[in-house]
Scaffold this motif. Sequence first.
Motif, PDB file in Angstrom:
ATOM      1  N   TYR A  62       5.661  -9.167   7.283  1.00 61.35           N
ATOM      2  CA  TYR A  62       5.205  -9.960   6.136  1.00 61.35           C
ATOM      3  C   TYR A  62       4.190  -9.138   5.346  1.00 61.35           C
ATOM      4  O   TYR A  62       3.236  -8.604   5.910  1.00 61.35           O
ATOM      5  N   MET A  63       4.393  -9.053   4.045  1.00 64.90           N
ATOM      6  CA  MET A  63       3.461  -8.334   3.177  1.00 64.90           C
ATOM      7  C   MET A  63       2.613  -9.338   2.407  1.00 64.90           C
ATOM      8  O   MET A  63       3.133 -10.160   1.642  1.00 64.90           O
ATOM      9  N   LEU A  64       1.299  -9.281   2.618  1.00 61.52           N
ATOM     10  CA  LEU A  64       0.355 -10.217   2.022  1.00 61.52           C
ATOM     11  C   LEU A  64      -0.861  -9.455   1.510  1.00 61.52           C
ATOM     12  O   LEU A  64      -1.076  -8.302   1.885  1.00 61.52           O
ATOM     13  N   PRO A  65      -1.683 -10.074   0.657  1.00 62.90           N
ATOM     14  CA  PRO A  65      -2.978  -9.462   0.343  1.00 62.90           C
ATOM     15  C   PRO A  65      -3.741  -9.202   1.640  1.00 62.90           C
ATOM     16  O   PRO A  65      -3.626  -9.980   2.601  1.00 62.90           O
ATOM     17  N   TRP A  66      -4.523  -8.125   1.688  1.00 62.55           N
ATOM     18  CA  TRP A  66      -5.101  -7.656   2.943  1.00 62.55           C
ATOM     19  C   TRP A  66      -5.915  -8.722   3.672  1.00 62.55           C
ATOM     20  O   TRP A  66      -5.820  -8.870   4.891  1.00 62.55           O
ATOM     21  N   THR A  67      -6.723  -9.476   2.951  1.00 66.16           N
ATOM     22  CA  THR A  67      -7.544 -10.504   3.592  1.00 66.16           C
ATOM     23  C   THR A  67      -6.676 -11.533   4.301  1.00 66.16           C
ATOM     24  O   THR A  67      -6.955 -11.943   5.433  1.00 66.16           O
ATOM     25  N   ARG A  68      -5.584 -11.960   3.659  1.00 66.18           N
ATOM     26  CA  ARG A  68      -4.683 -12.932   4.267  1.00 66.18           C
ATOM     27  C   ARG A  68      -3.905 -12.315   5.425  1.00 66.18           C
ATOM     28  O   ARG A  68      -3.657 -12.974   6.442  1.00 66.18           O
ATOM     29  N   ALA A  69      -3.520 -11.054   5.274  1.00 64.77           N
ATOM     30  CA  ALA A  69      -2.791 -10.378   6.352  1.00 64.77           C
ATOM     31  C   ALA A  69      -3.637 -10.348   7.622  1.00 64.77           C
ATOM     32  O   ALA A  69      -3.143 -10.626   8.724  1.00 64.77           O
ATOM     33  N   LYS A  70      -4.914 -10.033   7.487  1.00 60.53           N
ATOM     34  CA  LYS A  70      -5.803  -9.998   8.648  1.00 60.53           C
ATOM     35  C   LYS A  70      -5.958 -11.389   9.251  1.00 60.53           C
ATOM     36  O   LYS A  70      -5.954 -11.546  10.478  1.00 60.53           O
ATOM     37  N   PHE A  76       0.843  -1.191   0.000  1.00 63.24           N
ATOM     38  CA  PHE A  76       0.000   0.000   0.000  1.00 63.24           C
ATOM     39  C   PHE A  76       0.882   1.245   0.000  1.00 63.24           C
ATOM     40  O   PHE A  76       0.982   1.951   0.991  1.00 63.24           O
ATOM     41  N   PRO A  77       1.575   1.518  -1.130  1.00 62.43           N
ATOM     42  CA  PRO A  77       2.420   2.706  -1.214  1.00 62.43           C
ATOM     43  C   PRO A  77       1.590   3.980  -1.016  1.00 62.43           C
ATOM     44  O   PRO A  77       0.431   4.017  -1.439  1.00 62.43           O
ATOM     45  N   PRO A  78       2.126   5.016  -0.397  1.00 62.71           N
ATOM     46  CA  PRO A  78       3.503   5.103   0.108  1.00 62.71           C
ATOM     47  C   PRO A  78       3.644   4.637   1.556  1.00 62.71           C
ATOM     48  O   PRO A  78       4.672   4.852   2.171  1.00 62.71           O
ATOM     49  N   TYR A  79       2.598   4.004   2.093  1.00 66.51           N
ATOM     50  CA  TYR A  79       2.634   3.583   3.497  1.00 66.51           C
ATOM     51  C   TYR A  79       3.444   2.308   3.685  1.00 66.51           C
ATOM     52  O   TYR A  79       4.200   2.179   4.645  1.00 66.51           O
ATOM     53  N   GLN A  80       3.247   1.335   2.789  1.00 68.86           N
ATOM     54  CA  GLN A  80       4.017   0.088   2.816  1.00 68.86           C
ATOM     55  C   GLN A  80       4.469  -0.232   1.400  1.00 68.86           C
ATOM     56  O   GLN A  80       3.632  -0.315   0.488  1.00 68.86           O
ATOM     57  N   ILE A  81       5.763  -0.423   1.226  1.00 69.75           N
ATOM     58  CA  ILE A  81       6.332  -0.691  -0.093  1.00 69.75           C
ATOM     59  C   ILE A  81       7.325  -1.839   0.026  1.00 69.75           C
ATOM     60  O   ILE A  81       8.169  -1.841   0.923  1.00 69.75           O
ATOM     61  N   GLU A  82       7.225  -2.808  -0.874  1.00 66.69           N
ATOM     62  CA  GLU A  82       8.210  -3.895  -0.900  1.00 66.69           C
ATOM     63  C   GLU A  82       9.248  -3.614  -1.973  1.00 66.69           C
ATOM     64  O   GLU A  82       8.914  -3.522  -3.168  1.00 66.69           O
ATOM     65  N   GLN A  83      10.482  -3.453  -1.560  1.00 62.05           N
ATOM     66  CA  GLN A  83      11.560  -3.176  -2.490  1.00 62.05           C
ATOM     67  C   GLN A  83      11.964  -4.440  -3.238  1.00 62.05           C
ATOM     68  O   GLN A  83      11.568  -5.556  -2.886  1.00 62.05           O
ATOM     69  N   LYS A  84      12.780  -4.280  -4.282  1.00 61.67           N
ATOM     70  CA  LYS A  84      13.187  -5.408  -5.105  1.00 61.67           C
ATOM     71  C   LYS A  84      13.959  -6.458  -4.308  1.00 61.67           C
ATOM     72  O   LYS A  84      13.913  -7.642  -4.635  1.00 61.67           O
ATOM     73  N   ASN A  85      14.667  -6.029  -3.279  1.00 60.31           N
ATOM     74  CA  ASN A  85      15.437  -6.973  -2.467  1.00 60.31           C
ATOM     75  C   ASN A  85      14.592  -7.620  -1.371  1.00 60.31           C
ATOM     76  O   ASN A  85      15.112  -8.357  -0.532  1.00 60.31           O
ATOM     77  N   GLY A  86      13.283  -7.323  -1.357  1.00 60.44           N
ATOM     78  CA  GLY A  86      12.391  -7.928  -0.375  1.00 60.44           C
ATOM     79  C   GLY A  86      12.189  -7.096   0.878  1.00 60.44           C
ATOM     80  O   GLY A  86      11.318  -7.404   1.697  1.00 60.44           O
TER      81      GLY A  86
END
Length: 248
Positions: free
Chosen positions: A66-74, A32-42
């Motif tokens: 851990y960054m997951l789709p929102w439903t799975r994250a919850k 959820f940029p710019p709040y959460q961003i996964e860089q190329k190195n993980g």
Amino acid sequence: MQYIIGSVIGIFSVFSALAAAPTKVDIYTEHFPPYQIEQKNGTITGLATDIVRLIMWEAELSYQIYMLPWTRAKAFSKKSPYSLLYSIARTEQREANHVWIAPLCELKVAFYKRADIADQQEWEIWKIKQHVVAVAADQLSENYLKAQGFVADKNMLSVTSLSRAGELLERGRIDFIFGAENFVDRMAARMGLVEQWDKVLEVPELSKTLYLTANPSAPPEYINRLRAAAERVQMQRKKVDVGCPIDE
């Protein structure tokens, strides 16, 4: 005898403190940029992520994000009493389902139209309903559209990632994006389309504060430790510009 009792109490206090301090905290969120961003190195970065990392550092707790789709994250955040979840908007419906540790950032939501959609003097919901709108699934914004009478696969397309909506908008598959202003503005900039997506209608009632939350079954000592750390971080945020303002 009093010495022995005091020693026993002290030992139990130590064990209690250890029980409230897991070896590693699992923290879940979504892309959820710019709040959460996964860089190329993980590595996971972002405005809200930076604050969460500061809180965990202040609390002296080891963690993994851990960054997951929102439903799975919850869903994953409910599996352990020590798991944490961010960035989640605080609402009356969600109040009892989470322990609210700390505010992170402000979230504002608006409708953005494709460049070739004819301009209106004033856009209103009933006018936008005549077009197809993309919105992130399982979010407050999706619930809002449903409450306004939008219908799935008719004038509303729910996507697992709002990033996909930008591609669909440019391909003419949808007419509007409905989402967080910071996210949409950043996506437009990344695609080189800053001046081609017009923000036409803001929805103030959806403006919320994004939070770091804990599991309701978390030990009180653990919650207190996190909140105390969050308060210390908040004091520092008031002294410097962190790039992610919150309402006082």
